[in-house]
Design an enzyme around this catalytic site. Structure first.
Site: not given
Ligand SMILES: Cc1cn([C@H]2C[C@H](O)[C@@H](COP(=O)(O)OP(=O)(O)O[C@H]3O[C@H](C)C(=O)[C@H](O)[C@H]3O)O2)c(=O)[nH]c1=O
Length: 192
Positions: A63, A73, A133, A171
């Site tokens: 991401h 980050k 993080y 993803d």
């Molecule tokens: C990243 C983020 C997400 N969200 C909400 C949006 C979705 O409803 C839920 C899950 O989000 P997401 O599926 O994008 O989460 P990850 O797959 O853990 O994403 C993260 O994982 C990889 C490793 C990264 O480096 C980033 O920090 C980030 O993209 O949390 C938020 O409200 N705030 C945030 O900062």
């Protein structure tokens, strides 16, 4: 003084904070703006994140947020173990598409600094792994992008059996870097 180790990809740094142990356990400064800046991590963080991944083989990433909301980050594992990856996605970079990976774990107590202009992702190596993080820009759904973790042109050597990744739908649907205009442009002096 924390240990800062350059991992050989422009600005990606592994950090090992000090731990002060005693009969009760240990104390650690997991971030200190002055010390981390002395170590070369000269960004101001504005948001703390936390994720829990239940299954081994959970992949989150790759991401990034596009340049107007680009995030540097500082990632660390508070429980469990991950293989953590940063990928250079800056157009014109001599390392464009190159990646570096490091094992982060609660046991090692190490961290990874991923500069803006790099995509980030990890795969969990233990169940119930927690990732805490700091990011240098607020989350923006509109600027959030995903590159497929197993992009054949990146050739990331994930410690993961084929077909065993636990992925979000976002993803699982992600495309390769070659089909993406990330918006990041390489600046030799890394002034950003
Ligand atoms: C990243 C983020 C997400 N969200 C909400 C949006 C979705 O409803 C839920 C899950 O989000 P997401 O599926 O994008 O989460 P990850 O797959 O853990 O994403 C993260 O994982 C990889 C490793 C990264 O480096 C980033 O920090 C980030 O993209 O949390 C938020 O409200 N705030 C945030 O900062």
């Amino acid at each position: 003084m924390p240990e800062f180790k350059n991992l050989g990809l422009d600005g990606v740094v592994e950090v090992v904070p000090d731990r002060f142990g005693d009969d009760r356990g240990f104390f650690s400064e997991t971030y200190n703006a002055r010390l981390w800046k002395e170590g070369g991590i000269a960004v101001d963080f504005v948001q703390d994140n936390f994720s829990l991944s239940r299954d081994v083989g959970t992949v989150r990433g790759l991401h990034f947020q596009t340049p107007s909301h680009a995030q540097a980050k500082l990632v660390r594992v508070t429980r469990g173990r991950v293989f953590d990856v940063a990928v250079d996605i800056r157009k014109g970079s001599p390392d464009f598409g190159k990646w570096v990976g490091v094992e982060l774990s609660a046991e090692k107590w190490n961290q990874l600094f991923v500069p803006a202009g790099f995509a980030h992702g990890f795969v969990t190596l233990e169940a119930d792994t927690e990732m805490a993080y700091k990011v240098s820009a607020f989350y923006s759904k509109e600027h959030d992008r995903a590159i497929r973790f197993d992009d054949p042109e990146l050739g990331i050597d994930w410690p993961l059996a084929p077909g065993k990744a636990v992925l979000s739908s976002k993803d699982a649907a992600a495309g390769p870097l070659s089909e993406m205009e990330t918006g990041f442009v390489y600046q030799a002096d890394r002034s950003e």
